[in-house]
Design a protein around this motif. Structure first.
Motif, PDB file in Angstrom:
ATOM      1  N   LYS A  39      12.654   8.147  -4.712  1.00  0.00           N
ATOM      2  CA  LYS A  39      12.406   9.705  -4.861  1.00  0.00           C
ATOM      3  C   LYS A  39      13.621  10.086  -5.511  1.00  0.00           C
ATOM      4  CE  LYS A  39       9.039  10.595  -1.045  1.00  0.00           C
ATOM      5  NZ  LYS A  39       9.085  11.481  -0.173  1.00  0.00           N
ATOM      6  N   ASP A 101       0.090   5.625   2.721  1.00  0.00           N
ATOM      7  CA  ASP A 101       0.824   5.556   1.438  1.00  0.00           C
ATOM      8  C   ASP A 101       2.294   4.890   1.403  1.00  0.00           C
ATOM      9  OD1 ASP A 101       1.581   7.851   2.947  1.00  0.00           O
ATOM     10  OD2 ASP A 101       2.810   8.187   0.936  1.00  0.00           O
ATOM     11  N   ARG A 126      -4.013   8.292   6.562  1.00  0.00           N
ATOM     12  CA  ARG A 126      -3.703   9.476   5.720  1.00  0.00           C
ATOM     13  C   ARG A 126      -4.806   9.613   4.860  1.00  0.00           C
ATOM     14  NH1 ARG A 126       1.993  11.015   2.959  1.00  0.00           N
ATOM     15  NH2 ARG A 126       1.658  13.321   2.732  1.00  0.00           N
TER      16      ARG A 126
HETATM   17 MG    MG Z   1       5.603  10.741   0.995  1.00  0.00          MG
END
Ligand code: MG
Ligand code: ATP
Length: 199
Positions: A39, A101, A126
């Motif tokens: 990320k 995820d 989720r």
């Molecule tokens: Mg995330």
């Protein structure tokens, strides 16, 4: 429970509470990532993300927050964290809680076999994310699925709401909202709401 927590929201807290109750856990330890290697767009300082997670969990005697990843130099790898926790905890049973995820990216990337051996993996349902992929990867027997009340909340959406001046009430704890506003964490220059973002 690992995550970026940028910022922590009610989806995280409901997931942690459901895991505590369903699995009979003594404690849920939130582990904010230092610099998540997948990320690179995350710019919020680890210290801010750590403190917001403390604010969100402080009142719950079964919740705590670890600095283990925030204090470690270099990119964050789950396998290193689990090795460290395993050493610290001795015989204590260790679960690693993720959402639908995140589970595959953890178990199909770096040192997957070792990672799986270090803890019992739990994947929370989720909204918008399918757990059928676990079967495709042959992981369904090695991961416990945790049914969580569906909350279609993501930190990405919360950051966008802040930047656009939209309400985040009832999606994140009030203390977290106040902290984020005080430090201007998610204000985009140009929206004219808050400035700053540095520690
Ligand atoms: Mg995330
Ligand atoms: P971002 O949009 O920045 O990726 P996020 O909302 O996915 O943020 P993370 O910090 O990436 O939050 O998530 C930490 C962990 O919590 C992950 O394992 C993720 O799958 C899980 N999680 C996050 N939101 C939910 C939710 N609403 N329901 C169930 N699990 C969730």
């Amino acid at each position: 429970m690992g995550g970026t927590f940028d910022p922590v929201h009610l989806g995280h807290l409901v997931t942690a509470e459901q895991a505590r109750a369903d699995l009979g856990l003594d404690e849920v330890v939130f582990v904010p990532a230092g610099s998540p290697w997948q990320k690179s767009d995350t710019t919020t300082a680890p210290e801010h993300r750590y403190l917001m997670t403390v604010l969100a969990t402080a009142a719950n005697p079964a919740f705590s927050v670890s600095r283990i990843e925030v204090d470690r130099e270099g990119p964050t790898y789950t396998v290193q964290t689990l090795r460290q926790l395993r050493e610290l905890l001795g015989d204590t049973r260790l679960f690693f809680i993720t959402g639908a995820d995140a589970i595959l990216s953890i178990l199909t990337w770096k040192d997957a076999e070792e990672t799986l051996a270090l803890a019992d993996f739990v994947a929370a349902t989720r909204p918008g994310h399918d757990l059928r992929a676990l079967r495709d990867e042959g992981l369904e027997d090695r991961v416990t699925v945790l049914d969580v009340p569906a909350l279609a909340i993501s930190s990405t959406d919360i950051r966008e709401r802040f930047a656009r001046g939209r309400s985040v009430s009832y999606l994140i704890p009030r203390e977290v909202e106040q902290y984020a506003r005080k430090h201007g964490l998610y204000a985009t220059p140009g929206w004219g709401l808050w400035g700053g973002g540095d520690v």
